[in-house]
Structure formats: C-alpha cells, structure tokens
Scaffold this active site. Structure first.
Site, PDB file in Angstrom:
ATOM      1  N   LYS A  41       4.381   0.193   9.142  1.00 25.14           N
ATOM      2  CA  LYS A  41       4.231   1.889   8.755  1.00 25.14           C
ATOM      3  C   LYS A  41       3.771   2.753   9.423  1.00 25.14           C
ATOM      4  CE  LYS A  41       3.349   0.441   4.560  1.00 25.14           C
ATOM      5  NZ  LYS A  41       2.450  -0.084   3.126  1.00 25.14           N
ATOM      6  N   GLU A 100       0.772  -1.082  -0.174  1.00 28.06           N
ATOM      7  CA  GLU A 100      -0.334   0.019  -0.264  1.00 28.06           C
ATOM      8  C   GLU A 100       0.786   1.396   0.395  1.00 28.06           C
ATOM      9  OE1 GLU A 100      -2.897   0.355   3.387  1.00 28.06           O
ATOM     10  OE2 GLU A 100      -3.276   2.511   2.420  1.00 28.06           O
ATOM     11  N   ARG A 130       5.604 -13.811   9.318  1.00 27.45           N
ATOM     12  CA  ARG A 130       6.281 -11.832   9.201  1.00 27.45           C
ATOM     13  C   ARG A 130       7.642 -11.864   9.302  1.00 27.45           C
ATOM     14  NH1 ARG A 130       2.711  -7.773   9.132  1.00 27.45           N
ATOM     15  NH2 ARG A 130       3.423  -6.166   9.451  1.00 27.45           N
TER      16      ARG A 130
HETATM   17  P1  ATP Z   1       3.052  -2.592   7.983  1.00 21.77           P
HETATM   18  O1  ATP Z   1       2.740  -3.659   8.750  1.00 21.77           O
HETATM   19  O2  ATP Z   1       4.222  -2.380   8.539  1.00 21.77           O
HETATM   20  O3  ATP Z   1       2.266  -1.131   8.404  1.00 21.77           O
HETATM   21  P2  ATP Z   1       1.669  -3.946   5.705  1.00 21.77           P
HETATM   22  O4  ATP Z   1       1.339  -5.038   5.879  1.00 21.77           O
HETATM   23  O5  ATP Z   1       0.119  -3.110   6.367  1.00 21.77           O
HETATM   24  O6  ATP Z   1       2.635  -3.407   6.728  1.00 21.77           O
HETATM   25  P3  ATP Z   1       1.918  -3.580   2.482  1.00 21.77           P
HETATM   26  O7  ATP Z   1       1.835  -2.425   2.185  1.00 21.77           O
HETATM   27  O8  ATP Z   1       0.508  -3.904   2.951  1.00 21.77           O
HETATM   28  O9  ATP Z   1       2.333  -3.045   4.437  1.00 21.77           O
HETATM   29  O10 ATP Z   1       2.409  -4.834   3.139  1.00 21.77           O
HETATM   30  C1  ATP Z   1       2.948  -5.493   1.454  1.00 21.77           C
HETATM   31  C2  ATP Z   1       3.242  -6.534   1.700  1.00 21.77           C
HETATM   32  O11 ATP Z   1       4.641  -6.864   2.336  1.00 21.77           O
HETATM   33  C3  ATP Z   1       1.905  -7.702   2.280  1.00 21.77           C
HETATM   34  O12 ATP Z   1       1.678  -8.422   1.332  1.00 21.77           O
HETATM   35  C4  ATP Z   1       2.753  -7.954   3.521  1.00 21.77           C
HETATM   36  O13 ATP Z   1       2.149  -9.048   4.083  1.00 21.77           O
HETATM   37  C5  ATP Z   1       4.174  -8.132   3.357  1.00 21.77           C
HETATM   38  N1  ATP Z   1       4.680  -7.254   4.823  1.00 21.77           N
HETATM   39  C6  ATP Z   1       4.415  -6.120   4.795  1.00 21.77           C
HETATM   40  N2  ATP Z   1       4.992  -6.209   7.055  1.00 21.77           N
HETATM   41  C7  ATP Z   1       6.291  -7.372   6.852  1.00 21.77           C
HETATM   42  C8  ATP Z   1       7.103  -8.202   7.329  1.00 21.77           C
HETATM   43  N3  ATP Z   1       7.104  -7.893   8.721  1.00 21.77           N
HETATM   44  N4  ATP Z   1       7.518  -9.341   6.905  1.00 21.77           N
HETATM   45  C9  ATP Z   1       7.174  -9.587   5.924  1.00 21.77           C
HETATM   46  N5  ATP Z   1       6.409  -9.615   5.293  1.00 21.77           N
HETATM   47  C10 ATP Z   1       5.483  -8.323   5.407  1.00 21.77           C
END
Ligand code: ATP
Ligand code: MG
Length: 564
Positions: free
Chosen positions: A272, A37, A262
């Site tokens: 984020k 996102e 994760r």
């Molecule tokens: P955050 O928890 O940092 O806000 P998010 O999941 O909201 O991360 P996205 O932009 O939706 O952020 O993430 C894009 C992709 O990265 C998703 O498929 C998510 O599962 C993966 N992702 C995010 N954080 C991690 C992590 N700590 N380890 C592995 N994959 C991750």
C-alpha cells in the site's frame, strides 16, 4: 464431525484446523478475521487473505470478522474504510452484522496495558525514539536496558495515566513491555506498546492521544473477538513470540497465530505504501486507475470477482515466498470472459473501405452469433453497406511474405459477410493512405455458401454510416521490471514504470448495438481482446471502453509447452 467438506485442494492451514477440530482445541469452533489497516485501498494480495480467511470460515461453518486495524490515526481515513467494505462485499464475502474496529477496544487495551504495568511487565520509558533504536542492539549484539526500566509500578501507572491525559509531547515517552533486551528476537527486546500521537482519529476523534502499537492491539483484538485461528503473512512469524507473550502474561483467551506466504505477482507491486506513492506522485489516476492492482482498479478494468476468487484458489497457500506469474491471473479472467463476453466488432484505428460494386444506398442485415461458447447467447443483425471501416493494421501496401491480410490485389473475408478484394489505394497529397477501393463477391456470403473460396484471413469491420464513435483505452503493465516490488532490483520505483502503460484511442468505431451497453456486460471485440465500459466514465455520462485483457493467453501456451 465438523471438518472441511469442500472439494478445494487442502493446504497446511486446513490440516492445522482439522487437527484442532479433532482435539477440540477451540471446542470445535472456527473463527477467523481479515484485519486491514484503513490506510489505503485493498489490492490483489489482500484478496488472497480475504479468500483464505472468509473461505475457511465458510467451509467450516464458522465466522470471519472484518476488523479495521485503525491504530495509527496519522495514516488512516474513513474513505479507506468505505472502499475496503465495498471491495470485500464485491469479492462475495459477508462479515455479518457489522465490521469491527481496533479503535472500539481502545479502553480495553488501555486497561490491559495497566494490568501489564501492575504485573511489573511494562514500564514508561523516557528515551527518545532514536535512543530506543540505538539501545535495541542488532542481530549480532544484544540490546542495552533503558535507565528507566526499573521504575516502580506506582510511578509507571502514574506516568502512563499522564501520557493519556496529554501532559507529554509526542516522542517524550512510550510504554514498553519488560521482556528481555538480550533476546535473540529483536521483537522481544522490550517492544514499544504505546506511543503518544496527538492526531485526530477518524472514529474516536480527539478522545485519545496515546495509541497502541500493532503487536499489542492485534493479539488482544483477536483475543477479545474470540478468534480461533489468526492467519497472517510470513513477516509476522518473528512477532508470534510477542503475540504469545502478551496473551500469556495477561492470562487471557489465546488464539493460534498461523503464518502463510504473501502473494507476489510479476510486473506488480503489492504494498500500500508504494501504491500510495504512485497515486500521490501522479503516475496513475487515483487508487482505482485501471492499471492499479487494487481491487477497485481491477474492477474498473473489467476483472470479475469470480476470476479473482478462482485465481486465489489456484495459487493455494504455502509456507514459503514465491512470485506468481501475472499470466495466470489473466488466464483465470479469460477463462471466464470467454464464456460470458458477447462477441462484437469494433475498429480501433479505422481506415475507410469502399465497395465499388456494392450499390449505393443499399444495406443488408447479416446474422451474427453473439457467443459461439454459449448456445443461449443468440444472435444479432449486423448492417452491411457500401462504406465500411477496417483496421488500418489489417492493410499493407507492400506486404511481406507472411502477411495474409488485405493488400493490393489480395482477398480477405469480412467476418459474417463477404470476401472482398482490394483494387485501388487512395492517398492524400502527403501520400497517406486515406481509403481503399475494393470489390466484394456477392457469391461468398457467410453461412449461405457451401463451398466458398478459401482465404487466409478474416477481418472485423463496421459499417461506416452505422457505426458509433467511441473512445477506447488500452493498458499495458504498469512496470517494465518483472519484480518491481524487490527493492534490490528496483530501488527507485519510478524508474521501473512502463511509459506505455496507457494508450488512449479517441477515433474508434464500434457496432451500433454498443450504444445500449451497460457497465455490467463484458464484450469481446473480435480479434482485439475483452473490453468493458469504464464505470467511472459512465457515471459521468461518458462512454469509454477499457480493454480488460488481450486475447493472447501466455499461460495456456506455457502449459501446453510444459506438457510437450
Ligand atoms: P501492504 O504490504 O500492502 O501495505 P499490509 O500488510 O500493511 O499490506 P494490512 O491492511 O495490514 O496491509 O493487510 C491486511 C491483511 O492482508 C493482513 O493480514 C495481511 O497479512 C494481508 N495481506 C497484505 N498483503 C498481502 C499479500 N500480498 N498477500 C497476502 N496477504 C496479504
Ligand atoms: Mg499490515
């Protein structure tokens, strides 16, 4: 057979894909996606997902889409789109011709929503957001059906259309799936599919005032793009039934969702939302502050994309959550920098040394190897002279027993040069040591004497009149707590901040050759760590050295201990 041919350690995701290849579930295709996102900068957790998704596509000669999941205009921005593209590219991956955007499917998604309504599987609800939450029930109690649940298809189509044309205020109405308010899975209790948001979208402008929810947009975007394996983190396991329900109800192409754990890292937050908070509250100097776990921050700090990919490979993928030791990430980095960094000398907290028996005005050139780990790195000439700087910490007037560095009457070797002996300590009126008077032994030149006297310490130094001034920044962990991301352990993020995470040293002296350094070259400042020129400062014409990482490899030490 088109199965994985890499030497990488296998994991449960590769097993699933191998099985799908055998059974021809997707006609032998492998198509993944990385769906960020654009509401923040990518961090090292995202790197795990990027390496996994793009890595699998590469291994199975498939494809991986970069897809921006831009369904919440209130939080998203074009600047994040740009930074994400830069980071994915820097990590060494290629998303093909163009990235995809969920917003590119807004019309298709709207049509899908209308189809659900037509099938009697979605309805417009007038309950307020608070009421919806209340009606949803809890894990122990079933939810209650909304009084608007049984509107006719015609009425729902009409209201949904009017939601789209902007007739209603934000929060006045939503579109919900009609599934089961008694489901044991809260995600299946008539989840919201569309909400009214009168916000400007960074790509579609003011064209839309209703926006799809993540669960609705995500599975359909995967379906539209022909994704085969939709790999996401474990939090989405409970969303998989909804993912499947939407695609099955609409009778469209159906990718397989697979969840993995994760990345969590000690002394680091990987969210984020929390990283944005650090930026907005001014605890760091932007998303690319070298202390941030963002890819842009790490790049600025001197991390290489190689070492990050190596780290992601070593941690592997698993099905249960764990926390990885930050020392492993730094170990991967050191392993690379040890091979590539040029060894140079820099003095961070200088104290003057005068060699009283070295003729005034005389200089000599000393041969110094650039990297003992790399025979091709060659050597350079270092100028030695009567006035030098050494590290203030390398001298003690009254040394304890185990201090082997310089002290009154004691000898040390100067790297690539001679053995010197401290004869006299010069102080100012406030009793501060300002200068050390030493003598050097001309018969102890490095490399030229076969059997020199043994001394216990070798110090780094620079020639006072040849060295150039530099600013150096040393970094510590941003947090003092080993698990700052855990809200039970750390309810207030700012309380866990390390007040000493940044140390700025403005009066450093470095080898003259560093005047020509460019931003791409890593250095090892002997005995002090690995450093790089700060690229952001460099672009502004300033030369600041960031310490990428110290030399102390805690991970290697732990491994040694474990082996006994
Ligand atoms: P955050 O928890 O940092 O806000 P998010 O999941 O909201 O991360 P996205 O932009 O939706 O952020 O993430 C894009 C992709 O990265 C998703 O498929 C998510 O599962 C993966 N992702 C995010 N954080 C991690 C992590 N700590 N380890 C592995 N994959 C991750
Ligand atoms: Mg997300």
């Amino acid at each position: 057979m088109n199965t994985s041919d890499s030497n990488l350690p296998s994991n449960f995701i590769r097993y699933i894909i191998d099985d799908d290849m055998k059974s021809q579930k997707f006609q032998g295709r492998v198509h993944t996606r990385f769906p960020p996102e654009p509401n923040g900068f990518l961090h090292i957790g995202h790197a795990k997902s990027i390496c996994l998704n793009f890595g699998i596509a590469r291994e199975y000669q498939g494809k991986c889409n970069l897809r921006f999941d831009d369904t919440n205009p209130a939080k998203e921005d074009e600047k994040y789109v740009q930074s994400i593209k830069e980071d994915v590219e820097w990590l060494g991956f290629d998303w093909g011709e163009a990235p995809f955007f969920a917003s590119g499917y807004f019309t298709a998604l709207y049509d899908c929503a209308r189809q659900l309504i037509s099938k009697g599987k979605a309805y417009v609800d007038d309950l307020s957001p608070d009421q919806i939450r209340e009606y949803r029930g809890t894990l122990k109690e079933p939810g209650k059906e909304s009084p608007f649940r049984n509107r006719s298809v015609e009425e729902n189509l009409d209201l949904f259309q009017r939601m789209k044309t902007g007739e209603f205020e934000e929060g006045a109405k939503v579109l919900r799936a009609k599934i089961d308010m008694g489901s044991g899975n809260l995600n299946m209790r008539d989840p919201v599919l569309y909400r009214i948001l009168k916000a400007h979208h960074h790509r579609t402008g003011d064209e839309w005032c209703i926006y799809p929810m993540y669960d609705f947009a995500h599975c359909l975007s995967d379906s539209i793009e022909g994704v085969t394996h939709s790999i996401c983190t474990l939090e989405f396991e409970d969303h998989r039934p909804l993912y499947d329900w939407i695609l099955n109800t609409l009778e469209v192409y159906h990718p397989q969702q697979i969840e993995f754990a994760r990345l969590n890292l000690t002394y680091t937050v990987l969210s984020k939302r929390k990283l944005l908070q650090l930026v907005e509250d001014g605890h760091v100097d932007g998303w690319d502050d070298p202390r941030m776990p963002t890819l842009s921050g790490m790049r600025r700090r001197g991390f290489t994309s190689n070492s990050i990919r190596d780290f992601c490979e070593r941690i592997g993928v698993a099905k249960s959550n764990s926390i990885i030791d930050l020392a492993l990430l730094e170990h991967c980095l050191r392993e690379e920098l040890n091979k590539t960094a040029l060894r140079v000398m820099a003095v961070l907290r200088p104290i003057k040394v005068i060699l009283t028996n070295y003729p005034e005005g005389q200089t000599e050139e000393l041969e110094s190897e650039n990297n003992p780990e790399d025979p091709d790195a060659g050597s350079r000439k270092l100028t030695f002279s009567r006035e030098l700087y050494i590290e203030r910490d390398d001298f003690m007037e009254e040394p304890p027993k185990k201090f082997f560095r310089l002290a009154p009457g004691k000898e040390v070797r100067l790297k690539h040069a001679y053995i010197i002996k401290c004869e006299e300590v010069i102080k100012d009126e406030q009793d501060n040591i300002v200068e050390l008077r030493c003598t050097y032994d001309p018969d102890t030149k490095s490399g030229q004497v076969e059997k020199s006297r043994k001394v216990k310490a070798t110090l780094h130094w620079v020639s006072a009149s040849h060295a150039i001034d530099a600013e150096v920044r040393l970094y510590g962990n941003l947090f003092t707590s080993p698990n700052p991301g855990d809200e039970k352990e750390c309810p207030e993020l700012k309380d866990a901040l390390n007040p000493d995470s940044l140390e700025i040293l403005k009066d450093c002296k470095v080898e003259p050759g560093l005047a020509d350094a460019n931003g791409d070259q890593p250095f090892q400042f002997l005995r002090l760590g690995y450093f790089c020129l700060d690229p952001v400062a460099l672009a502004q014409g300033k030369r600041i050295f960031n310490r990428t990482v110290t030399l102390k490899d805690e991970w290697a030490k732990l491994q040694k201990k474990a082996k006994g």
